[in-house]
Design a protein around this motif. Sequence first.
Motif, PDB file in Angstrom:
ATOM      1  N   TRP A 183       0.839  -1.200   0.000  1.00 16.52           N
ATOM      2  CA  TRP A 183       0.000   0.000   0.000  1.00 16.52           C
ATOM      3  C   TRP A 183       0.877   1.253   0.000  1.00 16.52           C
ATOM      4  N   ALA A 184       1.941   1.242   0.823  1.00 12.47           N
ATOM      5  CA  ALA A 184       2.862   2.378   0.876  1.00 12.47           C
ATOM      6  C   ALA A 184       3.597   2.550  -0.450  1.00 12.47           C
ATOM      7  N   ASP A 185       4.037   1.442  -1.045  1.00 14.57           N
ATOM      8  CA  ASP A 185       4.737   1.532  -2.323  1.00 14.57           C
ATOM      9  C   ASP A 185       3.861   2.176  -3.390  1.00 14.57           C
ATOM     10  N   GLU A 186       2.572   1.860  -3.351  1.00  8.84           N
ATOM     11  CA  GLU A 186       1.649   2.440  -4.326  1.00  8.84           C
ATOM     12  C   GLU A 186       1.330   3.905  -4.006  1.00  8.84           C
ATOM     13  N   TYR A 187       1.111   4.200  -2.723  1.00  9.27           N
ATOM     14  CA  TYR A 187       0.678   5.545  -2.347  1.00  9.27           C
ATOM     15  C   TYR A 187       1.809   6.568  -2.477  1.00  9.27           C
ATOM     16  N   PHE A 188       3.020   6.217  -2.026  1.00  6.50           N
ATOM     17  CA  PHE A 188       4.131   7.164  -2.040  1.00  6.50           C
ATOM     18  C   PHE A 188       4.922   7.069  -3.344  1.00  6.50           C
TER      19      PHE A 188
END
Length: 292
Positions: A183-188
């Motif tokens: 999720w972090a890889d996609e969001y940031f």
Amino acid sequence: MAEEFATQKAKASAWFRALRDDIVAAFEALEDSHTADTPAGRFEVTETSRHSDDGSDAGGGLMSVMRGGRVFEKVGVNISTVYGQLGDGAQRAMAARGVPGMADDPRFWASGISLVAHMQNPHAPAVHMNTRMFWTPHAWWFGGGSDLNPCIEYAEDTAHFHATQKAHLDPHGLDHYPKLKAWADEYFYIPHRNRARGVGGIFMDDYCTGDWDADFTLTQDIGRAFLPAYVPLVETRRETPWTDADKDTQLIHRGLYAEYNLVYDRGTKFGLTTGHDANAVLMSLPPLAKWV
């Protein structure tokens, strides 16, 4: 039910304040323990406020910012608890995210902590962390996480940061860390640069399993993971010698960070569109940056 929600809101708001106090104390301790000819940095604390269109009180918080410290060039640790009625644009955004009934009852309540640290030494990584709770009469959820943003990456630092996050998430289920990491890889991610903002971390948004206590405990553990994930990296890198070329690399990377926060970050958009203190919302921006 209203009484239960009031209790939950109070618990969440108190937790974000306690986490803020722990982080401020830890960061000032880093300043005190670092050898330098300059005074140790200290946070300047300012109360922030938000008002509805009719001028009535709509909450506020604390903006705590340290500038020009021995270790931290600029770091902000903000907390806020705001409430009122969402405007038309925010209502449409909520509806697009699957929240029903906002046009009939647009009340909301939100509380959270947000942190961004920009470092003096280019070898010490910048970092971001936030956790929050959002409530409407129709739905509630938690969100947030933390991600590491080094301009000069050390593989062992990245490994430590992620391993600490994983250790705090695993008690909630072994699927949590890989899910929140992805999720972090996609969001940031910065589409117009075709690259990630940093080396990732964990992130969740609109998180609601229907079990408030379990979701709140998960959110607390995301917050508890931050200091042990980050402070050892600062203690290791703050003494590393650096060159003018290293500083130039840092300033260019900060430009990347500023682009993301101004163009894509949901928290920035929400804070500005709901009338919160602009200085507090834009606290995340670095003191100096450079573009090539």
